[in-house]
Design a protein around this motif. Sequence first.
Motif, PDB file in Angstrom:
ATOM      1  N   SER A  15       0.848  -1.045  -0.055  1.00 15.63           N
ATOM      2  CA  SER A  15       0.119  -0.129  -0.190  1.00 15.63           C
ATOM      3  C   SER A  15       0.892   1.203   0.033  1.00 15.63           C
ATOM      4  O   SER A  15       2.046   1.386   0.529  1.00 15.63           O
ATOM      5  CB  SER A  15      -0.827  -0.104   1.363  1.00 15.63           C
ATOM      6  N   ARG A  16       0.360   2.479  -0.665  1.00 12.60           N
ATOM      7  CA  ARG A  16       1.008   3.648  -0.703  1.00 12.60           C
ATOM      8  C   ARG A  16       1.434   3.979   0.907  1.00 12.60           C
ATOM      9  O   ARG A  16       0.530   3.990   1.550  1.00 12.60           O
ATOM     10  CB  ARG A  16       0.373   4.632  -1.398  1.00 12.60           C
ATOM     11  N   CYS A  17       2.634   4.790   1.094  1.00 10.01           N
ATOM     12  CA  CYS A  17       2.881   4.996   2.456  1.00 10.01           C
ATOM     13  C   CYS A  17       3.741   6.097   2.525  1.00 10.01           C
ATOM     14  O   CYS A  17       4.183   6.437   1.373  1.00 10.01           O
ATOM     15  CB  CYS A  17       3.570   3.901   3.197  1.00 10.01           C
ATOM     16  N   MET A  18       4.029   6.586   3.406  1.00  7.06           N
ATOM     17  CA  MET A  18       4.923   7.957   3.666  1.00  7.06           C
ATOM     18  C   MET A  18       6.241   7.337   4.387  1.00  7.06           C
ATOM     19  O   MET A  18       6.118   6.858   5.388  1.00  7.06           O
ATOM     20  CB  MET A  18       4.391   9.081   4.331  1.00  7.06           C
ATOM     21  N   LEU A  19       7.486   7.724   3.778  1.00 10.04           N
ATOM     22  CA  LEU A  19       8.649   7.323   4.750  1.00 10.04           C
ATOM     23  C   LEU A  19       9.572   8.758   4.766  1.00 10.04           C
ATOM     24  O   LEU A  19       9.047   9.666   4.284  1.00 10.04           O
ATOM     25  CB  LEU A  19       9.407   6.407   3.981  1.00 10.04           C
ATOM     26  N   THR A  20      10.587   8.464   5.373  1.00  7.78           N
ATOM     27  CA  THR A  20      11.599   9.683   5.424  1.00  7.78           C
ATOM     28  C   THR A  20      12.975   9.388   5.507  1.00  7.78           C
ATOM     29  O   THR A  20      13.321   8.072   5.291  1.00  7.78           O
ATOM     30  CB  THR A  20      11.125  10.432   6.872  1.00  7.78           C
ATOM     31  N   VAL A  21      13.803  10.132   4.912  1.00 11.36           N
ATOM     32  CA  VAL A  21      15.217   9.895   4.946  1.00 11.36           C
ATOM     33  C   VAL A  21      16.169  10.836   5.544  1.00 11.36           C
ATOM     34  O   VAL A  21      15.599  11.989   5.556  1.00 11.36           O
ATOM     35  CB  VAL A  21      15.912   9.838   3.359  1.00 11.36           C
ATOM     36  N   ALA A  22      17.297  10.522   5.804  1.00  7.22           N
ATOM     37  CA  ALA A  22      18.359  11.410   6.445  1.00  7.22           C
ATOM     38  C   ALA A  22      19.689  11.161   5.762  1.00  7.22           C
ATOM     39  O   ALA A  22      19.827   9.875   5.387  1.00  7.22           O
ATOM     40  CB  ALA A  22      18.521  11.164   8.011  1.00  7.22           C
ATOM     41  N   PRO A  23      20.372  12.082   5.474  1.00  2.51           N
ATOM     42  CA  PRO A  23      21.618  11.743   4.729  1.00  2.51           C
ATOM     43  C   PRO A  23      22.725  10.904   5.560  1.00  2.51           C
ATOM     44  O   PRO A  23      22.643  11.184   6.809  1.00  2.51           O
ATOM     45  CB  PRO A  23      22.301  13.123   4.276  1.00  2.51           C
ATOM     46  N   ARG A  24      23.351  10.104   5.161  1.00  2.00           N
ATOM     47  CA  ARG A  24      24.325   9.607   5.675  1.00  2.00           C
ATOM     48  C   ARG A  24      25.753  10.410   5.874  1.00  2.00           C
ATOM     49  O   ARG A  24      25.851  11.152   5.095  1.00  2.00           O
ATOM     50  CB  ARG A  24      25.024   8.262   5.099  1.00  2.00           C
ATOM     51  N   PRO A  25      26.549  10.085   6.986  1.00  2.00           N
ATOM     52  CA  PRO A  25      27.824  10.894   7.131  1.00  2.00           C
ATOM     53  C   PRO A  25      28.492  11.081   5.777  1.00  2.00           C
ATOM     54  O   PRO A  25      28.771  10.176   5.124  1.00  2.00           O
ATOM     55  CB  PRO A  25      28.707  10.547   8.175  1.00  2.00           C
ATOM     56  N   GLY A  26      29.139  12.312   5.547  1.00  2.00           N
ATOM     57  CA  GLY A  26      29.654  12.535   4.129  1.00  2.00           C
ATOM     58  C   GLY A  26      28.639  12.937   2.849  1.00  2.00           C
ATOM     59  O   GLY A  26      29.334  13.416   2.084  1.00  2.00           O
ATOM     60  N   PHE A  27      27.552  12.915   3.145  1.00  2.00           N
ATOM     61  CA  PHE A  27      26.586  13.271   2.078  1.00  2.00           C
ATOM     62  C   PHE A  27      25.605  14.133   2.541  1.00  2.00           C
ATOM     63  O   PHE A  27      24.628  14.201   1.997  1.00  2.00           O
ATOM     64  CB  PHE A  27      25.841  12.007   1.577  1.00  2.00           C
ATOM     65  N   GLU A  28      25.901  14.888   3.738  1.00  3.10           N
ATOM     66  CA  GLU A  28      24.885  16.017   3.916  1.00  3.10           C
ATOM     67  C   GLU A  28      24.879  17.338   2.841  1.00  3.10           C
ATOM     68  O   GLU A  28      23.760  17.606   3.086  1.00  3.10           O
ATOM     69  CB  GLU A  28      25.807  16.398   5.394  1.00  3.10           C
ATOM     70  N   GLU A  29      25.902  17.618   2.115  1.00  4.40           N
ATOM     71  CA  GLU A  29      25.559  18.510   1.312  1.00  4.40           C
ATOM     72  C   GLU A  29      24.602  18.112   0.318  1.00  4.40           C
ATOM     73  O   GLU A  29      24.942  16.969  -0.245  1.00  4.40           O
ATOM     74  CB  GLU A  29      27.060  18.978   0.670  1.00  4.40           C
TER      75      GLU A  29
END
Length: 528
Positions: A507-521
Amino acid sequence: MPLAVIPLFGPISISESLVAMVAICTVYLLVQLSRERIPAGLKLLPGPQSIPIIGNVMELGLNPHLSLTTMSKRFGNVFKIHIGTRPVVVLSGGETVRQALIKQGDDFAGRPDLFSFQYINNGKSLAFSTDQAGVWRHRRKLAQNALRSFSTLEGQTPEYSCALEEHISKEGLYLVERLRKVTKAEGCFDPFRHIVVSVANVICGMCFGRRYSHDHEELVSLVNLSDEFGQVAGNGNPADFIPFLRFLPSKTMETFVDINRRFNKFVQRIVREHYETYDKNNIRDITDSLIDHCEDRKLDENSNVQVSDEKIVGIVNDLFGAGFDTVSTALSWSVMYLVAYPEIQEKLHQELMEKVGNDRKPCLTDKNNLPLLESFITEMFRHSSFMPFTIPHCTTKDTSLNGYFIPKNTCVFINQWQINHDPDQWKEPSMFNPDRFLSEDGVEINKTEAEKVMVFGLGKRRCIGEYIGRSEVFLFLAILIQRLKFSSLPGEMPDMTPNYGLTMKHSRCMLTVAPRPGFEEFSSESLD
Ligand code: HEM
């Protein structure tokens, strides 16, 4: 003298009795004649009792892959059901399916003439139509050659080993940026909505030499509306087997017809533009190469292949359709498993850090070097079995399997879900456990186990996009896992219940992401 006395009808004369006996014998003979004739030494197919007119439709329920798996426990690996009045043979068990699709491949290589298939690619689909064996073989070869040439073609920049890697890598990096931007702006995102556009762009690049913005309204609505497509094209759709249902109003069927119409219109417009700008000395993409094939054939006086230009150039329609829905479903499920099993996500990130690091992008040759990721992907294919059946097959002649007689033109369902969850083959089949595919020392994939998983079909009709599909799932995932950490929203659990169809989606759902260290920019590169 009356022979017998039946109170209701009164006495019956000898002549009436003779007429009755002749009638009974005639009916009996007709019934016998209408029954399948079984060649000597072969057995009649087992299966459940069926109700007149509707057959076993009620027993199929909302999840035919599960109900047919349950039936296989009772009736075995080869059994017959009726959908409407039409008999359908259901095959289960790895060995039985291998015997049918590989050893007796020609006997089981046909496609049934199903009502809904006439709408797919205007009835001229390579995958779904009932093309004669020679025509289908010729088109399949053309499609395979086109896919091979345009995926192994050199990339535009030397940093990529081939055009396929270049397309996936660029779209993967862009997807990372896109998911981060949407998360920053809205706090969460619908994974399928974004993945499907990135995946569609890879196949669009190869087929049409172009990509689309994630905000391109026509493409986004086309690729995001394929749920009804899968529901109707999935095995066991009653309207395909019970003619009167076609005349009853059905919202799903209407949407299916509309999706196909819009899809065909979209592809036809691109094909027309290709005809207008076609230059024999500059073959830009798969569409050009198919047009070129038609042009060359016209000059070849010895050519004896009777396939229309429409059927040849129409192959792009199949490649585009098959190329985005399957791969985006696989990737979307992968992301769901990452979220549902955070400890596995961490292990996969760790493996990427050790083998690839932060300083370069993952590439296709890393595949042999990332056994944890490979085992995760294999387990995602097995556990989700998101293509629970292959596309329906059909027998091309009278044949037999495991001693049972199967007449010509019988519709055949291949239950891939059953094979991937067979307790005789898999320890704790309902557990999601990628480690089942690792060698004992954990450093490589156990190939024998991995080959038992069936998601691309087998034999003559085996998926022709398997290499591309596997490469996309691997490289997209490697790039996503290297740069992002996926999570569900606080307090929410990912809903892993599949919705039945040709490709089963979550089913369609909502997720979230955070950048991994080294990829913040945020990257300055932007494809849109
Ligand atoms: C994870 C990705 C994919 C999965 C799981 C998948 C699975 C399948 C399955 C189960 C079949 C039916 C086999 C049968 O009827 O026995 C099939 C057929 C087919 N697939 Fe795929 N597929 C994938 C990706 C692709 C891609 C990327 C393309 C094209 C670029 C593609 C093109 C086709 C075509 C043209 C057929 C029809 C073959 C025929 O009827 O001869 N597939 N695929």
